[in-house]
Write an enzyme that holds these catalytic residues in place. Structure first.
Site, PDB file in Angstrom:
ATOM      1  N   PHE A 234     -15.087   3.926   7.841  1.00 39.25           N
ATOM      2  CA  PHE A 234     -13.723   4.250   7.424  1.00 39.25           C
ATOM      3  C   PHE A 234     -13.554   4.306   5.901  1.00 39.25           C
ATOM      4  CE2 PHE A 234     -13.910  -0.378   8.203  1.00 39.25           C
ATOM      5  CZ  PHE A 234     -13.470  -0.869   6.971  1.00 39.25           C
TER       6      PHE A 234
ATOM      7  N   ARG B 179       2.600  -7.010   8.785  1.00 35.65           N
ATOM      8  CA  ARG B 179       1.920  -5.867   9.406  1.00 35.65           C
ATOM      9  C   ARG B 179       2.533  -5.526  10.765  1.00 35.65           C
ATOM     10  NH1 ARG B 179      -4.184  -7.378   7.290  1.00 35.65           N
ATOM     11  NH2 ARG B 179      -4.230  -5.923   5.536  1.00 35.65           N
TER      12      ARG B 179
ATOM     13  N   LYS C 174       0.827  -1.208   0.000  1.00 39.59           N
ATOM     14  CA  LYS C 174       0.000   0.000   0.000  1.00 39.59           C
ATOM     15  C   LYS C 174       0.867   1.267   0.000  1.00 39.59           C
ATOM     16  CE  LYS C 174      -3.927  -2.338   2.235  1.00 39.59           C
ATOM     17  NZ  LYS C 174      -4.875  -2.305   3.388  1.00 39.59           N
TER      18      LYS C 174
ATOM     19  N   ASN D 117      -2.034  -0.022   6.986  1.00 41.74           N
ATOM     20  CA  ASN D 117      -1.510  -1.313   7.440  1.00 41.74           C
ATOM     21  C   ASN D 117      -0.650  -2.046   6.414  1.00 41.74           C
ATOM     22  OD1 ASN D 117      -3.559  -2.040   5.788  1.00 41.74           O
ATOM     23  ND2 ASN D 117      -4.744  -3.165   7.304  1.00 41.74           N
TER      24      ASN D 117
ATOM     25  N   HIS E  40      -2.080  -5.465   1.429  1.00 41.43           N
ATOM     26  CA  HIS E  40      -3.366  -6.126   1.211  1.00 41.43           C
ATOM     27  C   HIS E  40      -3.109  -7.594   0.906  1.00 41.43           C
ATOM     28  CE1 HIS E  40      -7.363  -6.996  -0.398  1.00 41.43           C
ATOM     29  NE2 HIS E  40      -6.756  -7.620  -1.390  1.00 41.43           N
TER      30      HIS E  40
ATOM     31  N   ARG F  56      -2.308 -14.642   4.157  1.00 41.72           N
ATOM     32  CA  ARG F  56      -2.975 -13.948   5.270  1.00 41.72           C
ATOM     33  C   ARG F  56      -2.212 -14.201   6.580  1.00 41.72           C
ATOM     34  NH1 ARG F  56      -7.227 -10.205   4.194  1.00 41.72           N
ATOM     35  NH2 ARG F  56      -7.445 -10.367   6.436  1.00 41.72           N
TER      36      ARG F  56
ATOM     37  N   THR G 166      -5.428  -7.461  10.627  1.00 45.72           N
ATOM     38  CA  THR G 166      -5.685  -6.143  10.027  1.00 45.72           C
ATOM     39  C   THR G 166      -5.091  -5.030  10.879  1.00 45.72           C
ATOM     40  OG1 THR G 166      -7.747  -7.052   9.146  1.00 45.72           O
ATOM     41  CG2 THR G 166      -7.516  -4.648   9.154  1.00 45.72           C
TER      42      THR G 166
ATOM     43  N   GLU H 221      -9.628  -9.751  -7.892  1.00 42.07           N
ATOM     44  CA  GLU H 221      -8.674  -8.656  -7.638  1.00 42.07           C
ATOM     45  C   GLU H 221      -7.493  -8.707  -8.612  1.00 42.07           C
ATOM     46  OE1 GLU H 221      -9.877  -8.555  -2.895  1.00 42.07           O
ATOM     47  OE2 GLU H 221      -7.853  -9.209  -3.466  1.00 42.07           O
TER      48      GLU H 221
ATOM     49  N   TYR I 154     -12.742  -1.656  -3.181  1.00 46.34           N
ATOM     50  CA  TYR I 154     -13.183  -1.825  -1.790  1.00 46.34           C
ATOM     51  C   TYR I 154     -14.704  -1.643  -1.646  1.00 46.34           C
ATOM     52  CZ  TYR I 154      -8.385  -2.024   0.001  1.00 46.34           C
ATOM     53  OH  TYR I 154      -7.093  -2.407   0.293  1.00 46.34           O
TER      54      TYR I 154
HETATM   55  N1  UDP Z   1      -9.617  -0.572   7.569  1.00 49.86           N
HETATM   56  C1  UDP Z   1      -9.686   0.595   8.340  1.00 49.86           C
HETATM   57  N2  UDP Z   1     -10.347   0.551   9.538  1.00 49.86           N
HETATM   58  C2  UDP Z   1     -10.927  -0.578  10.017  1.00 49.86           C
HETATM   59  C3  UDP Z   1     -10.863  -1.747   9.251  1.00 49.86           C
HETATM   60  C4  UDP Z   1     -10.200  -1.712   8.039  1.00 49.86           C
HETATM   61  O1  UDP Z   1      -9.167   1.622   7.920  1.00 49.86           O
HETATM   62  O2  UDP Z   1     -11.509  -0.546  11.116  1.00 49.86           O
HETATM   63  C5  UDP Z   1      -8.917  -0.552   6.278  1.00 49.86           C
HETATM   64  C6  UDP Z   1      -7.547  -1.248   6.339  1.00 49.86           C
HETATM   65  O3  UDP Z   1      -6.655  -0.566   5.448  1.00 49.86           O
HETATM   66  C7  UDP Z   1      -7.892  -2.634   5.845  1.00 49.86           C
HETATM   67  C8  UDP Z   1      -8.924  -2.319   4.759  1.00 49.86           C
HETATM   68  O4  UDP Z   1      -9.689  -1.248   5.315  1.00 49.86           O
HETATM   69  O5  UDP Z   1      -6.754  -3.318   5.351  1.00 49.86           O
HETATM   70  C9  UDP Z   1      -9.827  -3.465   4.397  1.00 49.86           C
HETATM   71  O6  UDP Z   1     -10.426  -3.970   5.586  1.00 49.86           O
HETATM   72  P1  UDP Z   1     -10.560  -5.532   5.838  1.00 49.86           P
HETATM   73  O7  UDP Z   1     -11.464  -5.709   7.010  1.00 49.86           O
HETATM   74  O8  UDP Z   1     -10.903  -6.220   4.565  1.00 49.86           O
HETATM   75  O9  UDP Z   1      -9.083  -5.940   6.321  1.00 49.86           O
HETATM   76  P2  UDP Z   1      -7.953  -6.801   5.598  1.00 49.86           P
HETATM   77  O10 UDP Z   1      -8.630  -7.858   4.785  1.00 49.86           O
HETATM   78  O11 UDP Z   1      -7.144  -5.850   4.760  1.00 49.86           O
HETATM   79  O12 UDP Z   1      -7.138  -7.379   6.731  1.00 49.86           O
HETATM   80 MG    MG Z   2     -10.135  -7.757   3.391  1.00 46.29          MG
END
Ligand code: UDP
Ligand code: MG
Length: 139
Positions: free
Chosen positions: A59, A104, A11, A114, A117, A87, A93, A128, A51
């Protein structure tokens, strides 16, 4: 798309901090083969589409601003059990909850910014990957 592939983005914060090399080293050292890769920048429309599942979340606006503010490294990665193993490699996250040694934990600043992705399913990995790459860009 084979189910042994996943999609990742380093990112904008990772690019800004000069962490591309370190993160790619960790990814390849963990057994992932790079199938496709490029430096690119998402438009606002791109990020809103990518997204879309989060469009009702509080958010969402910040997420779109963050993901479009500079270039990202987009890549497709191949490994047995790629989606789940990647993952695990990136961690939770929220970096505060991420396991020691995960990408992370090492490189993310906050739950919003974070670092990386990782696709959450084989189906989304295919969607994707196709969002960012044509067939000619996959090796
Ligand atoms: N995100 C955020 N606040 C939150 C949760 C997610 O800003 O409370 C952002 C963060 O950059 C995250 C992305 O939104 O990576 C997508 O969220 P997701 O729950 O899909 O998390 P990921 O799959 O990336 O772990
Ligand atoms: Mg996700």
């Amino acid at each position: 798309m084979a189910t042994n592939r996943t999609f990742t983005m380093l990112k904008p914060d990772s690019v800004e901090k000069g962490n591309i090399g370190a993160i790619l080293e960790k990814i390849t050292a963990s057994g992932f083969r790079i199938v496709a890769m490029k430096l690119t920048q998402m438009t606002t429309a791109d990020a809103q589409e990518f997204y879309a599942i989060h469009s009702e979340r509080p958010f969402f606006g910040e997420l779109v601003e963050y993901m479009t503010r500079g270039p990202i490294v987009a890549a497709i990665l191949e490994k047995e059990n790629a989606v789940e193993d990647f993952r695990t490699l990136i961690g939770a996250t929220n970096p505060a909850d991420a396991a020691e040694g995960t990408i992370r934990k090492l490189y993310a600043a906050s739950i919003g910014e974070n670092a990386v992705h990782g696709s959450d399913s084989d189906e989304n990995a295919a969607i994707e990957s196709a969002f960012h790459f044509s067939g000619r860009e996959m090796f």
